[in-house]
Design a protein around this motif. Structure first.
Motif, short mmCIF file in Angstrom:
data_model
loop_
_atom_site.label_atom_id
_atom_site.label_comp_id
_atom_site.label_asym_id
_atom_site.label_seq_id
_atom_site.Cartn_x
_atom_site.Cartn_y
_atom_site.Cartn_z
N LEU A 22 0.85 -1.20 0.00
CA LEU A 22 0.00 0.00 0.00
C LEU A 22 0.88 1.25 0.00
O LEU A 22 0.66 2.18 -0.79
CB LEU A 22 -0.91 -0.02 1.24
N ILE A 42 -4.03 -4.27 -4.27
CA ILE A 42 -3.84 -2.92 -3.72
C ILE A 42 -3.41 -1.90 -4.79
O ILE A 42 -4.00 -0.83 -4.88
CB ILE A 42 -2.85 -2.96 -2.53
N LEU A 87 -9.10 -0.62 4.29
CA LEU A 87 -8.03 -1.63 4.37
C LEU A 87 -8.19 -2.50 5.60
O LEU A 87 -7.75 -2.12 6.70
CB LEU A 87 -6.67 -0.94 4.39
#
Ligand code: ADP
Length: 567
Positions: A23, A150, A173
């Motif tokens: 991420l 992601i 998330l």
């Protein structure tokens, strides 16, 4: 800050990466260089990973302020910047920033940690239906269901937030996605989102717009924050110079053309709006800030030529005679090109110009009288005169509070685009300290001057610790009238304080001196103003100048209530 050494493609094949690290890497790749947040479950590791990937992480004291900071950083840098918050209450606090960004049409990316998916519906720690909660305030909102996707979601969020009419994006998330380890072999990094496309308007519309301007007797240009966002300052300045048209800026449109430009009719705002027969609306909406374009603030027959990137905005509240749908910078360049070939100037001597001049002179006379009033307790105008005098010309000015912001708009001049941040379209009080933090970290070398009412300051006052921790060059000026819209000088024993009143005798400067590195000043008298403000601005790191004013101080008499207007 550490950045990892790039792996070769053969090493990559066997490398594994955590969802949290992926991420961070995806965000950095998309131009997210600044991340504001409050760590805790399940995003603490992510914040550290962000630092490892070269993102500047700024830890704040409240998610509201962090979400305000992320959007101001986005507006100032031209790319969506990030805010990371914990699950449940963290996301709920950050809704304030999502709503504010949506209302301002600003980008930002909110990363909400979430409880693990396998606990959904079980009453997990801080479990909340976050995507559902965020959706009304988001241009884009999605949950990420597996780590390897992601990069895909980050690209979509950044692109949707940035392209077209900007707006905030949300990514949910879950803990198990962040903690998951995936093989880099299975991960496809997404391409970097381009800077926003800059579509032109149809040439025929550009010509119609210029013909409409030529046909007006009392034309007025209004410059909004859409032009600041689109970095159209050179094009708008060129247009104003070429045509010699009088112009007004909206609060955050200030500085696109410098406020001290001779063609600015800011000092005759009411007269200009009331008497213009044609308004050339550049990246501004006819909402409450512009009194909906309706009587009594505008002529009932006012003609509107409107430039906006969003076709659906054209004609809101007043039908537009010509709509210029396209990017502010591109369209103004088109307009200037036509004027290069076929020059036109609004005449130098008209009754419209002399009426504007007279309106300005009358207002300036009243304001100057108030600015010269040295009586103690001080009034707003006297204080703001010195705040302006002590503010460096290239400073970024943050402004919020009811009277503090309204009166400050006319006295605190802006010379550069995007040099004013305020309560904005949503009228949010409490944005100021988050905005100031963002302005400081995205503009190294500049002084940030946050001019706050005492009520506005209180919403996120603890961010002074953030400013001290990062040693940010921010001067907070608290103009204290002891309440919301005015207070009293003393509470009466045994009588409940009126709802709008805050505690008389409070010493806000001590909130700053409570933290190492913070400098505080207290001012009550006119001769103390300039020395304190100058020292605050010229010293290193954060300072707070607390200025006690008359609790009954007011704006100058207004012809209209500020929210006049009914459709
Ligand atoms: P203000 O508060 O200054 O009046 P608003 O936020 O009401 O400004 O309006 C800004 C307008 O600018 C919005 O309608 C938005 O769609 C528009 N806008 C955003 N980006 C661009 C761009 N690149 N070019 C032109 N207009 C834009």
């Amino acid at each position: 800050m550490t950045t990892e050494v790039q792996t070769t493609s053969t090493e990559q094949a066997t490398e594994t990466i955590s969802g949290s690290r992926l991420l961070a890497r995806s965000l950095k790749q998309q131009g997210v260089d600044h991340l504001f947040g409050v760590v805790g479950f399940p995003i603490t590791a992510f914040a550290t990973d962000a630092q490892r990937e070269g993102i500047q992480y700024i830890g704040m004291r409240n998610e509201q302020a962090a979400s305000y900071a992320a959007q101001a950083a986005s507006y100032l840098t031209g790319r969506p910047q990030g805010c990371a918050v914990v699950s449940g209450p963290g996301v709920v606090h950050a809704l304030a920033g999502m709503a504010n960004a949506q209302s301002n049409r600003w980008p930002m990316i909110l990363i909400g940690g979430a409880s693990a998916m396998f606990q959904n519906g079980m009453g997990a720690f801080q479990e909340e239906r976050q995507v559902l909660a965020v959706t009304p305030f988001a241009k884009y909102a999605h949950a990420v269901e597996e780590a390897e996707r992601i990069p895909y979601y980050v690209e979509q969020a950044v692109r949707t937030s940035l392209h077209g009419r900007p707006g905030p994006a949300y990514l949910d998330l879950p803990d198990d996605v962040l903690a998951d380890e995936v093989s880099m072999e299975r991960v496809h990094m997404a391409p970097r989102v381009s800077d926003p496309p800059r579509p032109p308007a149809p040439e025929a519309d550009v010509r119609r717009a210029i013909e409409a301007l030529k046909s007006a007797e009392n034309p007025l240009v209004i410059v909004g924050k859409g032009m600041a966002w689109s970095r159209a300052e050179h094009e708008v300045r060129e247009f104003i110079e070429k045509t010699q048209l009088p112009f007004l800026a909206t609060p955050m449109g200030k500085g696109v053309v410098p406020d001290d430009h001779p063609l600015s009719v800011a000092a005759a705002r009411t007269y200009a709006l009331q008497n213009a027969d044609l308004v050339f609306l550049l990246g501004a909406r006819l909402n409450w800030i512009l009194h909906f374009g309706k009587p009594p603030r505008f002529r009932p027959d006012v003609r509107v030529v409107q430039l906006d990137i969003a076709p659906e905005e054209i004609g809101t509240n007043v039908p537009a005679e010509v709509g210029l749908v396209g990017d502010g910078q591109t369209v103004m360049r088109q307009v200037n090109t036509v004027l290069d070939v076929d020059p036109w100037q609004y005449p130098p001597e008209t009754t419209w110009r002399s009426g504007l001049e007279q309106g300005a002179q009358e207002n300036i006379a009243i304001t100057e009288q108030m600015m010269a009033d040295d009586s103690v307790p001080l009034n707003y105008q006297r204080v703001l005169k010195d705040v302006h005098a002590a503010t460096p010309r290239d400073a970024i000015v943050v402004s919020e509070g009811a009277n503090t912001m309204d009166i400050g708009r006319t006295i605190l001049l802006n010379y550069e685009p995007r040099s004013r941040l305020d309560a904005g379209t949503y009228g949010t009080m409490g944005v100021g300290l988050g905005f100031a933090v963002a302005a400081a970290v995205t503009n190294p070398g500049k002084r940030i001057v946050a001019v706050e009412g005492d009520a506005a300051f209180g919403f996120s006052g603890m961010e002074v610790e953030t400013m001290c921790r990062y040693n940010l060059p921010v001067t907070i000026v608290v103009i204290n009238n002891n309440g919301i819209g005015g207070g009293i000088s003393q509470l009466r024993p045994g009588v409940a304080p009126p709802p709008s009143v805050y505690l008389p005798g409070s010493r806000y400067e001590q909130v700053m001196t409570a933290f190492p590195g913070g400098r505080g000043y207290f001012v009550e008298r006119p001769e103390e103003l300039l020395p304190a403000l100058t020292e605050a601005n010229e010293g290193e790191g954060p300072a707070l100048v607390h200025i006690a004013i008359d609790p009954r101080a007011r704006r100058k008499p207004q012809q209209f209530d500020w929210h006049t207007g009914r459709t």
